[in-house]
Design an enzyme around this catalytic site. Structure first.
Site, mmCIF file in Angstrom:
data_model
loop_
_atom_site.group_PDB
_atom_site.id
_atom_site.type_symbol
_atom_site.label_atom_id
_atom_site.label_comp_id
_atom_site.label_asym_id
_atom_site.label_seq_id
_atom_site.Cartn_x
_atom_site.Cartn_y
_atom_site.Cartn_z
ATOM 1 N N GLU A 108 -60.523 -57.071 110.880
ATOM 2 C CA GLU A 108 -60.483 -56.858 112.336
ATOM 3 C C GLU A 108 -61.860 -56.721 112.975
ATOM 4 O OE1 GLU A 108 -58.446 -55.240 110.262
ATOM 5 O OE2 GLU A 108 -56.412 -55.753 110.904
ATOM 6 N N HIS A 123 -48.832 -46.731 112.120
ATOM 7 C CA HIS A 123 -48.438 -47.870 112.954
ATOM 8 C C HIS A 123 -47.888 -47.431 114.307
ATOM 9 C CE1 HIS A 123 -48.747 -50.416 109.357
ATOM 10 N NE2 HIS A 123 -48.672 -51.455 110.149
#
Lengths: 326, 336
Positions: free
Chosen positions: A60, A129
């Protein structure tokens, strides 16, 4: 007009902007061949090819950095981060680079990237998450932060974000990708600044953004049955914040509640409360209330998860408290 | 390369040395604030690599990006030395209008895309610039200068991988001066030869003497030709040495005087001066004249410009945070 889902609205914006300008590319994990985790780029790999719909490795920070570098060379990258939790890995390139390059180069170089990422809790995804993090981006100079509440803004704000010269973070929500709304068939844009009154009312203002707007709207319906007229203000953009619309609404209703899915300490609600205190303190007829997540990592267990995250019921009861009914 | 070019290159290296020395003085006089990282000792690397790149041609230049030791890279790419000095002085006429300082020199008009203070951050930015070149179909390349210390960041591995997978036109120049701030490479890094590390990504790479500008130029030309011809990324390592401390508050307690003396025997300016004298291209007396001219230029033009330039206005504090003239169609606000 046609009723389309949130994910379809995002997909349509990608498609139109990529057709309009060859410098627009999209990059992210599984967005190409796999069609996108939330289908935001579904079918576009076949249409635009691997050079423009770029499947990235799970890196990322550096693929965000590559998008930023490409934007410095004139490209318009739309960077998808699969979950806002993973955006934490990209904070160096996003915050230390993208948010600062225009300023520290004395305005010479822009970084017109768009970072799209879902934040929020959804069906027991557990602590790693389920982060929200809107408040963190909101506090970073040099970024624009927007929170589309439905397909209209999801489409129109993404299109505007692609064309804006600033780095724009679009915070979506895992629970909203299938939410449907009528949107015009012809092309349109929705601006990146400005809050919006999505329900007129006169007794209390319920302020939300992203998913919490829907909690406010549900609560407003119940309040109506109790004879309380609630106005719902969608902030739409957390940065820059539309202080004027907050002031106007609070001066009209004299009572206010802020609903956020972020945790409270130093949250979005804290900033909104500060704005209310600074800009319309004397307009208040009652003590304001914040509705927010519990200060815990989001638990896996469904019952605990539900207890950690605010609901429409929480907003409703919070509003009754402001109204002095409980 | 003709004799005039060789003389010019020598002059450039002497200029960079004296420019940096003068910034040191200005720092001591408190005319320059913050951190100041000087390039003294490493001149042959940036000078030699960028001599072989496309520079000084404005928008057609190759993209150049580096860390915080960036003054020389900026000037060799095409930035005006007086604007770089004015930036160090924090002036409105500085290359970043006084908003960046020593570590953040930018000159977009010459595709010098900045100095960055986060070690390793320029790796992905460089690969992105290269992606832009490739996408637009220009024959420009991106050149990323970083030190050996940067190679222990995650961005190194992530970017080498993607640069190779996507076959990006980027040249990574590793200036191996053996010290990551004050920690020697043999105490921090498992593989000492940095060029070997990118074989993990199947990337072309080589290692060379970074103190001899002729060697730097010859090796760089091959690497740049490789990248420009579309064969993909290249990692080139130059062995070099920084004479001064990492920044200004560095007593260099982590290394010996003997080690410093050993490297200074192979000083890049000394090596090249002796070579040009031996070849009859320049005389020892010419060097003195050259140094005098350079010092005069630094004092009477560059420093004077920096000293006399205005500071940014406080009312412009929030200028450049975002686009100052945004298009209302995209940006809004929603309600006028």
């Amino acid at each position: 007009m046609a009723e389309i889902a949130y994910w379809e609205a995002i997909r349509r914006a990608h498609d139109e902007e990529m057709a309009n300008d060859k410098l627009v590319i999209a990059m992210g994990e599984d967005i190409g061949v796999a069609g996108g985790t939330y289908k935001a780029t579904f079918g576009l790999y076949d249409k635009y090819g691997p050079e423009r719909i770029i499947d990235t490795p799970i890196s990322e920070n550096s693929y965000t950095g590559i998008g930023i570098g490409a934007s410095m060379a004139g490209m318009r990258p739309i960077i998808e981060i699969m979950s806002i939790n993973f955006a934490l890995l990209a904070l160096d390139t996003l915050i230390n680079a993208a948010a600062k390059i225009h300023y520290m180069s004395g305005g010479q170089i822009s970084c017109p990237i768009v970072m799209r990422t879902p934040g929020g809790t959804a069906h027991q995804l557990a602590a790693q998450h389920s982060a929200r993090l809107a408040r963190m981006f909101m506090s970073t100079s040099g970024l624009r932060v927007v929170t589309p509440r439905g397909p209209l803004d999801a489409y129109g704000m993404l299109k505007s974000a692609v064309r804006s010269n600033d780095p724009v973070i679009i915070i979506e929500h895992e629970q909203m990708y299938n939410l449907k709304e009528d949107i015009p068939d012809e092309e349109f844009f929705r601006p990146l600044e400005g809050a919006e009154v999505v329900r007129e009312g006169s007794d209390i203002t319920l302020i939300g953004y992203n998913y919490s707007v829907h909690l406010c709207l549900q609560a407003a319906k119940r309040l109506e049955a109790d004879g309380i007229s609630a106005e719902v203000l969608d902030l739409r953009a957390l940065k820059p914040l539309d202080r004027e619309s907050i002031r106007k609404s609070v001066e009209k209703t004299h009572r206010v509640l802020v609903a956020e899915e972020d945790e409270a300490p130093v949250g979005v609600g804290a900033e909104i409360m500060a704005v209310i205190t600074e800009d319309c303190f004397y307009a208040l007829d009652a003590q304001p209330v914040r509705i927010h997540a519990a200060d815990v990592p989001v638990p896996y267990n469904a019952k605990l998860e539900k207890a950690a995250i605010p609901s429409a019921d929480d907003v409703y009861h919070g509003a009754l408290k402001v109204m002095g009914k409980i | 390369m003709n004799d005039a070019d060789k003389k010019r290159l020598l002059r450039e290296m002497i200029f960079y040395r004296r420019f940096e020395d003068r910034t040191f003085e200005a720092y001591m006089e408190r005319k320059i604030g913050g951190f100041l990282h000087l390039y003294t000792g490493q001149e042959a690397v940036a000078t030699g690599v960028l001599e072989m790149a496309r520079t000084g041609q404005g928008a057609d230049n190759d993209y150049v990006i580096t860390g915080y030791r960036d003054h020389v890279h900026a000037i060799k790419t095409g930035a005006a030395p007086r604007e770089v000095m004015a930036e160090l002085y924090g002036k409105e006429t500085g290359s970043s209008k006084g908003r960046g300082g020593s570590m953040h020199i930018f000159d977009a008009s010459q595709n010098f895309m900045g100095g960055y203070a986060l070690v390793g951050q320029p790796f992905p930015l460089a690969a992105g610039l290269a992606m832009g070149c490739k996408h637009k179909g220009t024959d420009q390349i991106a050149i990323c200068f970083l030190g050996d210390g940067a190679n222990n960041q995650g961005t190194f591995h992530e970017t080498m991988n993607m640069a190779k997978v996507w076959n990006l036109p980027v040249l990574f120049v590793c200036e191996n001066n053996q010290y990551a701030i004050g920690t020697h490479i043999n105490r921090s890094t498992a593989v000492l030869d940095q060029y070997k590390r990118v074989c993990a990504y199947d990337m072309e790479a080589s290692q060379h003497d970074g103190m001899d500008i002729d060697i730097v130029m010859e090796a760089s030309k091959k690497a740049i030709d490789f990248v420009r011809s579309g064969k993909g990324p290249y990692f080139i390592e130059f062995m070099t040495y920084r004479y001064r401390g990492h920044s200004m508050s560095d007593a260099k307690g982590y290394r010996t005087k003997e080690e410093e003396a050993e490297w200074q025997k192979r000083d890049p300016i000394k090596i090249y001066t002796e070579r040009l004298i031996e070849a009859g291209i320049i005389k020892a007396a010419d060097i003195k004249t050259m140094e005098k001219e350079i010092d005069d230029e630094i004092e009477n033009d560059i420093i004077k410009f920096a000293e006399e330039s205005p500071e940014p206005k406080v009312e412009d504090l929030t200028k450049y945070v975002l686009d100052d003239n945004p298009d209302p169609r995209w940006v809004g606000p929603l309600h006028k």
